[in-house]
Design a protein around this motif. Structure first.
Motif, PDB file in Angstrom:
ATOM      1  N   ILE A 426       0.822  -1.156   0.094  1.00 22.99           N
ATOM      2  CA  ILE A 426       0.016   0.015  -0.025  1.00 22.99           C
ATOM      3  C   ILE A 426       1.122   1.194  -0.125  1.00 22.99           C
ATOM      4  N   THR A 429       1.397   6.730   2.146  1.00 21.46           N
ATOM      5  CA  THR A 429       0.658   7.833   2.630  1.00 21.46           C
ATOM      6  C   THR A 429      -0.805   7.242   2.988  1.00 21.46           C
ATOM      7  N   LEU A 430      -1.182   6.096   2.012  1.00 22.10           N
ATOM      8  CA  LEU A 430      -2.480   5.477   2.355  1.00 22.10           C
ATOM      9  C   LEU A 430      -2.222   4.639   3.515  1.00 22.10           C
ATOM     10  N   THR A 433      -2.600   6.752   6.703  1.00 20.00           N
ATOM     11  CA  THR A 433      -3.994   7.241   6.819  1.00 20.00           C
ATOM     12  C   THR A 433      -4.987   6.314   7.330  1.00 20.00           C
ATOM     13  N   GLU A 620       2.379   3.142  -5.835  1.00 19.13           N
ATOM     14  CA  GLU A 620       2.389   4.589  -6.139  1.00 19.13           C
ATOM     15  C   GLU A 620       1.714   5.206  -7.304  1.00 19.13           C
ATOM     16  N   LEU A 623      -2.024   4.499  -7.323  1.00 24.62           N
ATOM     17  CA  LEU A 623      -2.837   5.522  -6.599  1.00 24.62           C
ATOM     18  C   LEU A 623      -2.914   6.721  -7.401  1.00 24.62           C
ATOM     19  N   PRO A 628      -7.216   7.385  -4.086  1.00 23.23           N
ATOM     20  CA  PRO A 628      -7.422   6.601  -3.066  1.00 23.23           C
ATOM     21  C   PRO A 628      -8.722   5.770  -2.873  1.00 23.23           C
ATOM     22  N   LEU A 632      -8.867   1.290  -3.178  1.00 17.61           N
ATOM     23  CA  LEU A 632      -9.079   0.367  -2.307  1.00 17.61           C
ATOM     24  C   LEU A 632     -10.459  -0.534  -2.372  1.00 17.61           C
ATOM     25  N   LEU A 639     -11.581   5.019   4.231  1.00 22.90           N
ATOM     26  CA  LEU A 639     -11.037   6.385   4.118  1.00 22.90           C
ATOM     27  C   LEU A 639     -11.652   7.647   4.295  1.00 22.90           C
ATOM     28  N   LEU A 647      -4.095  13.369  -0.568  1.00 26.20           N
ATOM     29  CA  LEU A 647      -3.450  12.183  -0.183  1.00 26.20           C
ATOM     30  C   LEU A 647      -2.130  11.846  -1.258  1.00 26.20           C
ATOM     31  N   ILE A 648      -2.480  12.261  -2.509  1.00 30.77           N
ATOM     32  CA  ILE A 648      -1.463  12.248  -3.458  1.00 30.77           C
ATOM     33  C   ILE A 648      -0.367  13.465  -3.470  1.00 30.77           C
ATOM     34  N   SER A 651       1.531  14.229   0.000  1.00 33.20           N
ATOM     35  CA  SER A 651       2.227  13.431   0.827  1.00 33.20           C
ATOM     36  C   SER A 651       3.072  13.645   1.651  1.00 33.20           C
TER      37      SER A 651
END
Ligand code: ADP
Ligand code: MG
Length: 696
Positions: A426, A429-430, A433, A620, A623, A628, A632, A639, A647-648, A651
């Motif tokens: 994953i 950053t994801l 979070t 990455e 994503l 995000p 998922l 989220l 989030l992208i 980061s």
């Protein structure tokens, strides 16, 4: 005041209020303040006509507009006017709203014109520009930087355009002055450029200067991310303080015997490190909640097994949960094989476990006669009762919903330790979070001797060459997967593709010299098992399948993965599939088959796969391509909704926010110091106390 219904704002009223609520979820004054602009137009810069290029994204001109004339017939009918400034003239063109324009446009007046250049017959023009009388502009409320708000067609039809929303916000801002108290500590505010919260809201909605705007946005983004992180970290703090964990104080016979006599290879350095981390976690009296990340093939299963043996050594039972039946069976087989003659009772529980078998298994579990149980969701059922459950290992986590995991808690008085192993990496950053309240271990090393998988892209038109290559590999004794996508809406059509593929491969690789097998979701369990077993034993050379084999299947002699319609797969799925080969000593290949025409995202996905084998890099890219939420999937609802941060893009800021939250809690766990008063108050006031991301 901030909670006042939006219709009470001047200029809104009941009708528009209802629409705002329905269309944008703006129900209160506060909601409107949090409806942040998604971009800004720089209206301080004017271009001259002679500077215009088709490549410009946006231009702003100032000049006089000639009387408009209608040109063309029917579909091609349009309105054309000429804008002239000192440097030259350019045509403005409209295809819609002609009548209104003819009525309202004032010829020979000076206008400010704003838009994106196009071209017609090789000449630059301006289709559908925004117009504003220069006289109105000069006296108006214009700022250099004009915010653009998202709105909807329905809202725009009722006059609630981006501009109208801007006006509403500007009406609101003076009314809330003094009502937006600081939420961060003064140190943090200093670090963020000294912009108070109230000033930040003002700047974001009505910027005075590009640089201050940037600081204001950064401040609000930081705040948003900071409160997510501090929420997660406090969750973790609470768990650690209030939830007792079993203490696995010793490593005993099970681990030692396995290590000395059964381990078929040396552990990699990364595996050793991670096992140590897990051991420490399970021995300190707190409940472990650990996420184990590692690329496909990095050897997570073994880490899971060693952890379970530690549980056994301390007199506890362990469970290993997998997302599919195939995978559960495979884990069961792997564990049984690896443990060999060790006195460990391992049993399998899935949806298709027979009634009698299930009954005896459940009894044995309750009496503690089963040491390790491997299974699917079936393990979560209430009637599954353990004598002393000490550890749950969840493989390929992303298929399990948060709620499902929560049910594991109920299974014993002291909650078991939980080790979650991800199928694919994953993005950092994801992970931060989503699993910010978990500890993370990373296996960043593949077992030695693996040859990097070679990945190529081939078009359907070169299928014959691909088949010839498969034949060579099969002749060398290797095995081949051929995978077809299966997308639910058109399941029957998809299934037909798989069957057709199976037939043509069977023709190309005919019995008795060759054997081709097939697995797909419509088969009953016995058939699937039979096909998988034949392939595993090497009785079939080629296995045609849908993505049922996506996750975790381990057949080291299979060295070629052909993915049909590769453009229809997501990146992480492609990477998962590719991870099914490259598990033995032989050179392995992944062949991505596609049609001739590819969209740009598909090209990026295929290109990324061909370029790299690194799961973290792929994650990455994935994503960035999907965002995000999509990454998922629908089952993962963990989220948080972000209002301004991304989030992208943000980061780096996210990591800083996490660091800041860690520091605050580290220095002042109870948030009792005066310098953290604002943070403590904000947390108290926030009704939506963080619950997502919570695993257990
Ligand atoms: P994943 O992390 O994708 O779940 P697995 O646990 O299935 O990976 O392991 C992949 C393969 O690597 C298996 O065949 C396993 O037996 C093998 N393996 C695991 N650890 C090592 C090691 N330290 N040395 C050599 N092979 C290993
Ligand atoms: Mg695995």
């Amino acid at each position: 005041m901030l909670d006042s219904p939006i219709e009470y704002l001047k200029g809104v009223g009941p009708l528009r209020g209802e629409l705002l609520r329905k269309e944008l979820g703006i129900g209160t004054f506060s909601d409107l303040l949090f409806h942040f602009p998604f971009r800004y137009i720089d209206r301080s810069r004017f271009h001259t006509v002679s500077e215009l290029r088709e490549e410009h994204q946006q231009v702003q001109l100032r000049g006089r507009i000639s009387a408009p004339r209608t040109v063309g017939e029917k579909q091609g009918r349009r309105l054309v006017a000429t804008l002239s400034d000192a440097s030259g003239s350019v045509e403005l063109v409209w295809f819609k709203g002609l009548k209104w324009l003819l009525q309202s446009l004032k010829p020979n007046e000076e206008y400010i014109v704003f838009g994106r250049p196009g071209s017609f017959k090789g000449k630059v023009n301006l289709p559908h520009p925004e117009l504003e009388l220069a006289s109105a502009w000069d006296t108006g409320m214009e700022a250099a930087l004009q915010p653009v708000y998202s709105t909807t067609e329905k809202l725009a039809a009722k006059g609630l355009t981006s501009r109208a929303l801007w006006k509403l916000v500007k009406t609101l801002l003076p009314q809330v002055s003094g009502l937006l108290p600081e939420t961060l500590g003064s140190e943090q505010v200093q670090w963020l450029g000294g912009i108070s919260r109230e000033e930040a809201f003002h700047q974001v909605h009505a910027p005075t200067h590009a640089q201050i705007l940037e600081s204001a946005r950064r401040r609000l983004k930081f705040e948003e991310l900071f409160y997510i992180q501090i929420g997660l970290l406090r969750q973790k703090q609470r768990t650690q303080q209030s939830v007792r964990g079993h203490v696995f104080a010793q490593v005993g016979d099970h681990v030692n015997t396995f290590y000395a006599r059964h381990l078929p290879f040396e552990l990699t350095g990364a595996q050793k490190r991670v096992v140590k981390e897990i051991r420490k976690d399970m021995g300190n009296g707190r409940q472990m909640n650990r996420l184990l990340q590692g690329d496909v093939g990095s050897g997570k299963t073994l880490v899971g097994l060693l952890s379970m043996l530690i549980a056994l050594d301390n007199g506890f039972q362990a469970a290993l949960m997998a997302p599919t039946e195939i995978l559960a069976r495979q884990h069961f087989a792997t564990l049984t094989r690896m443990l060999g003659d060790m006195p460990v009772v391992v049993r399998l529980l899935t949806g298709s476990t027979k009634q009698a078998e299930r009954k005896s298994l459940l009894t044995a579990l309750r009496l503690g006669e089963v040491h390790i149980v491997v299974g699917t969701h079936a393990l979560l059922e209430d009637r599954v009762v353990f004598q002393r459950l000490g550890l749950v290992v969840i493989d390929e986590q992303h298929r399990f919903g948060v709620a499902q995991r929560a049910r594991l808690w109920a299974k014993s008085e002291v909650p078991p330790h939980v080790l979650v192993m991800t199928a694919t990496p994953i993005p950092r950053t994801l992970a931060m979070t989503l699993y910010g309240d978990l500890d993370t271990s990373i296996i960043d090393e593949l077992p030695p001797g693996r040859k990097a998988i070679r990945t190529v892209h081939r078009f359907d038109s070169s299928r014959n060459a691909v088949f010839a290559f498969l034949e060579e590999e099969i002749t060398k004794g290797r095995q081949v997967y051929v995978v077809y996508p299966l997308i639910e809406e058109s399941e029957n059509v998809d299934l037909k593709h798989v069957m057709d593929g199976f037939e043509s491969l069977s023709r190309r690789f005919p019995l008795p010299k060759y054997a081709v097998g097939i697995v797909h979701g419509r088969q009953d369990q016995a058939t699937k098992d039979y096909e998988m077993a034949r392939f595993k034993k090497g009785e079939t050379n080629v296995l045609v399948s849908t993505t049922v084999i996506e996750v975790g299947v381990d057949v080291p002699n299979a060295s070629v993965m052909v993915i049909e319609n590769a453009e229809r797969f997501g990146l992480s799925q492609l990477h998962q599939l590719r991870g099914r080969v490259g598990r033995g000593a032989e050179q392995s290949y992944c062949i991505l088959m596609t049609g001739d025409r590819l969209g740009s995202d598909a090209r990026t996905r295929i290109g990324t796969m061909v370029r790299t084998n690194d799961g973290f890099e792929i994650a990455e890219t994935d994503l960035k391509l999907r965002g995000p939420g999509d990454l998922l999937g629908t089952q993962q609802s963990g989220l948080p909704q972000l209002r301004i941060a991304d989030l992208i893009e943000d980061s780096a800021l996210l990591q800083q926010a996490r660091q800041a939250a860690l520091r605050v809690l580290d220095e002042d766990p109870g948030l009792a110091e005066p310098r953290h008063a604002a943070i403590a108050r904000t947390l108290r006031e926030r009704k939506d106390e963080v619950i997502w991301g919570r695993i257990s």
